[in-house]
Design a protein around this motif. Structure first.
Motif, PDB file in Angstrom:
ATOM      1  N   ALA A  11       0.862  -1.181   0.000  1.00 21.49           N
ATOM      2  CA  ALA A  11       0.000   0.000   0.000  1.00 21.49           C
ATOM      3  C   ALA A  11       0.898   1.231   0.000  1.00 21.49           C
ATOM      4  O   ALA A  11       1.786   1.357   0.838  1.00 21.49           O
ATOM      5  N   SER A  12       0.698   2.115  -0.960  1.00 17.21           N
ATOM      6  CA  SER A  12       1.605   3.248  -1.141  1.00 17.21           C
ATOM      7  C   SER A  12       1.211   4.431  -0.264  1.00 17.21           C
ATOM      8  O   SER A  12       0.109   4.495   0.294  1.00 17.21           O
ATOM      9  N   GLY A  13       2.123   5.392  -0.172  1.00 20.81           N
ATOM     10  CA  GLY A  13       1.841   6.619   0.556  1.00 20.81           C
ATOM     11  C   GLY A  13       1.546   6.356   2.017  1.00 20.81           C
ATOM     12  O   GLY A  13       2.218   5.591   2.691  1.00 20.81           O
ATOM     13  N   GLY A  14       0.480   6.981   2.506  1.00 18.80           N
ATOM     14  CA  GLY A  14       0.136   6.843   3.917  1.00 18.80           C
ATOM     15  C   GLY A  14      -0.900   5.779   4.192  1.00 18.80           C
ATOM     16  O   GLY A  14      -1.454   5.736   5.292  1.00 18.80           O
ATOM     17  N   ILE A  15      -1.185   4.915   3.221  1.00 16.97           N
ATOM     18  CA  ILE A  15      -2.166   3.850   3.421  1.00 16.97           C
ATOM     19  C   ILE A  15      -1.502   2.695   4.175  1.00 16.97           C
ATOM     20  O   ILE A  15      -0.461   2.204   3.758  1.00 16.97           O
ATOM     21  N   GLY A  16      -2.135   2.257   5.253  1.00 24.55           N
ATOM     22  CA  GLY A  16      -1.502   1.252   6.103  1.00 24.55           C
ATOM     23  C   GLY A  16      -2.202  -0.080   6.154  1.00 24.55           C
ATOM     24  O   GLY A  16      -1.922  -0.888   7.047  1.00 24.55           O
ATOM     25  N   LEU A  17      -3.120  -0.351   5.203  1.00 22.97           N
ATOM     26  CA  LEU A  17      -3.876  -1.601   5.249  1.00 22.97           C
ATOM     27  C   LEU A  17      -4.082  -2.133   3.836  1.00 22.97           C
ATOM     28  O   LEU A  17      -4.469  -1.387   2.937  1.00 22.97           O
ATOM     29  N   GLY A  18      -3.815  -3.425   3.642  1.00 18.64           N
ATOM     30  CA  GLY A  18      -4.056  -4.079   2.364  1.00 18.64           C
ATOM     31  C   GLY A  18      -4.777  -5.399   2.566  1.00 18.64           C
ATOM     32  O   GLY A  18      -4.406  -6.181   3.454  1.00 18.64           O
ATOM     33  N   LEU A  19      -5.823  -5.632   1.771  1.00 17.25           N
ATOM     34  CA  LEU A  19      -6.568  -6.895   1.805  1.00 17.25           C
ATOM     35  C   LEU A  19      -6.418  -7.553   0.434  1.00 17.25           C
ATOM     36  O   LEU A  19      -6.786  -6.967  -0.589  1.00 17.25           O
ATOM     37  N   SER A  20      -5.875  -8.766   0.410  1.00 15.28           N
ATOM     38  CA  SER A  20      -5.633  -9.480  -0.842  1.00 15.28           C
ATOM     39  C   SER A  20      -6.367 -10.810  -0.824  1.00 15.28           C
ATOM     40  O   SER A  20      -6.143 -11.644   0.059  1.00 15.28           O
ATOM     41  N   LEU A  21      -7.238 -11.008  -1.808  1.00 18.58           N
ATOM     42  CA  LEU A  21      -8.010 -12.243  -1.941  1.00 18.58           C
ATOM     43  C   LEU A  21      -7.453 -13.054  -3.093  1.00 18.58           C
ATOM     44  O   LEU A  21      -7.164 -12.515  -4.167  1.00 18.58           O
ATOM     45  N   PHE A  22      -7.318 -14.373  -2.870  1.00 18.14           N
ATOM     46  CA  PHE A  22      -6.783 -15.246  -3.919  1.00 18.14           C
ATOM     47  C   PHE A  22      -7.476 -16.593  -3.819  1.00 18.14           C
ATOM     48  O   PHE A  22      -7.571 -17.173  -2.735  1.00 18.14           O
ATOM     49  N   SER A  23      -7.980 -17.074  -4.942  1.00 20.71           N
ATOM     50  CA  SER A  23      -8.612 -18.393  -4.957  1.00 20.71           C
ATOM     51  C   SER A  23      -7.680 -19.395  -5.619  1.00 20.71           C
ATOM     52  O   SER A  23      -6.998 -19.081  -6.601  1.00 20.71           O
ATOM     53  N   TYR A  24      -7.670 -20.601  -5.049  1.00 22.36           N
ATOM     54  CA  TYR A  24      -6.734 -21.625  -5.518  1.00 22.36           C
ATOM     55  C   TYR A  24      -7.304 -22.999  -5.166  1.00 22.36           C
ATOM     56  O   TYR A  24      -7.709 -23.229  -4.022  1.00 22.36           O
ATOM     57  N   ALA A  25      -7.356 -23.883  -6.141  1.00 22.85           N
ATOM     58  CA  ALA A  25      -7.771 -25.279  -5.935  1.00 22.85           C
ATOM     59  C   ALA A  25      -9.107 -25.380  -5.205  1.00 22.85           C
ATOM     60  O   ALA A  25      -9.257 -26.170  -4.263  1.00 22.85           O
TER      61      ALA A  25
END
Length: 434
Positions: A388-402
């Motif tokens: 997350a760039s700049g002053g953003i302090g939270l990232g949510l990443s979703l990934f589907s697999y199998a």
């Protein structure tokens, strides 16, 4: 166009240069992937795979060289120490998921050596009965979709067909490139131009996000957490019952989880709405899977302030549909390109200006439907984190697999010291919706 086969030095694109220069002491611009294995992986066999498949991409054999004038360049390294780039380490016994979580948290906040090619892989032995592999690759090499394609190209499956990643949240169906290839669509192109100008104006005039505890100074210390595997079929069924798509359901689930986290902190949430930055893939089909950053960003208003999971789902669906008709992602891509060509000082001002308009990054990528193997071991799970760039302090990443989906949370410790609470709330929200 100059290619790697012609020169040992290749300039970064404007967008790649922008992501290179967004690096800050407390916020490294590194895409991180975590692969887990039920049985131990041999480090020498892994290095052989990296040598034969990963290093065939010339940028991964190259360092960044800054120039006084013009864009920075990829320059092939005179020597590459594979023992440094693929390092073996061990978790303290008994090798629990909590211990792995702490190690991933440390690596989320660790910078790469600027004098070497900007990637490193940590083979973590002693994770339960098997191993874990933490892959760290700088965003300047490519966006999350491109880098996950590279990682999947190291794997093998039941079929010899290369694994495909599907487009991420709210992909635009027709970019400007499509219109330019069909001159008969001049009226549509003109309409897009007017719409693009309006989107640029909207971006520039967008007010800052409302103040919540998710926004504020960053400590530079990172926290990582992730969900258990969530079966995909029940989630798709629930989305269809709500007359929406899986992405709508996931956005509603994220909004509900964030609502509960803020409520638990005693913050007022009714009527609250804040934005997530959502990457949108803009690659033409012939470039899908190549390195480089080919994505725009859209600002998605999350329905955090709406009570009731079903009401949040309906509102998420409406907001996602509105974004799909907007050229905002294309406009943002060109803005990133322009920032990459600007001076570092001007780019930093631009990044901070736009980072005030969102509170988190949210991304979703659909991976292979079947299990893959790497260096002789079956990949049991695959998660990833985008910076997350700049002053953003939270990232949510979703990934589907199998057949399963997982959420990976990456947060600055000062903004979200216990991301496990958000993970648990997200799981509960999906259960309510399903």
């Amino acid at each position: 166009m100059v290619t790697w086969s012609q020169l040992r030095r290749v300039p970064l694109s404007g967008v790649d240069s922008a992501w290179l220069r967004m690096e800050e002491p407390g916020n490294p611009m590194i895409v991180v992937a975590l692969l887990t294995f039920a049985t131990p992986l041999a480090v020498e066999r892994l290095r052989e795979v990296i040598r034969g498949r990963f290093l065939r991409f010339a940028p991964f054999r190259s360092c960044v060289v800054e120039r006084h004038l013009g864009l920075p360049q990829w320059e092939e390294a005179p020597a590459l120490d594979l023992d440094w780039h693929v390092v073996e380490e061990r978790l303290p016994p008994p090798g629990s998921e909590g211990a792995l979580q702490r190690r991933v948290s440390e690596l989320l906040g660790a910078h790469l050596d600027p004098d070497r090619p900007l990637w490193r892989m940590h083979l973590v032995q002693g994770f339960g009965t098997g191993s874990a592999l933490v892959c760290r690759i700088h965003h300047a090499y490519g966006d999350g979709t491109a880098l996950l394609h590279v990682l999947l190209s190291l794997t093998e499956g039941a079929s010899d067909e290369p694994p495909l990643l599907h487009r991420s949240l709210s992909r635009q169906q027709a970019g400007l490139g499509d219109l330019l290839e069909h001159p008969g669509q001049a009226i549509e192109l003109a309409r897009r131009g007017v719409s693009g100008a309006a989107s640029l104006g909207r971006l520039l005039l967008l007010p800052p996000d409302p103040p919540t505890s998710l926004r504020g100074p960053l400590s530079g210390s990172k926290r990582a957490a992730w969900t258990a595997p969530l079966p995909l079929d029940p989630l798709r069924d629930a989305a269809h019952r709500g007359k929406g798509k899986l992405n709508d359901l996931l956005v509603a689930g994220a909004a509900g989880a964030l609502r509960h986290v803020l409520q638990a902190r005693g913050e007022s949430v009714d009527g609250l709405s804040f934005r997530a930055l959502v990457p949108v893939d803009l690659r033409p089909p012939e470039d899908f899977g190549r390195l480089g950053n080919h994505f725009g960003l859209v600002f998605l208003d999350l329905p955090v302030g709406i009570r009731g999971p079903r009401h949040r789902l309906a509102e998420a669906r409406a907001r996602m549909e509105a974004l799909k008709r907007s050229p905002e992602a294309i406009v943002a891509f060109h803005l990133l390109h322009a920032l990459g060509l600007a001076t570092p000082e001007l780019e930093a001002l631009g990044v901070r200006f736009f980072s005030t308009k969102a509170s988190l990054v949210l991304t979703n990528v659909a991976g292979p439907a079947d299990f893959r193997t790497l260096a002789g071991g079956r990949v049991e799970s695959l998660l990833f984190w985008v910076p997350a760039s700049g002053g953003i302090g939270l990232g949510l990443s979703l990934f589907s697999y199998a057949g399963s989906l997982r959420l990976a949370v990456g947060a600055d410790a000062q903004r979200l010291p216990e991301p496990e609470a958000l993970v648990a709330d997200f799981e509960r929200e999906l259960v309510r919706l399903a």
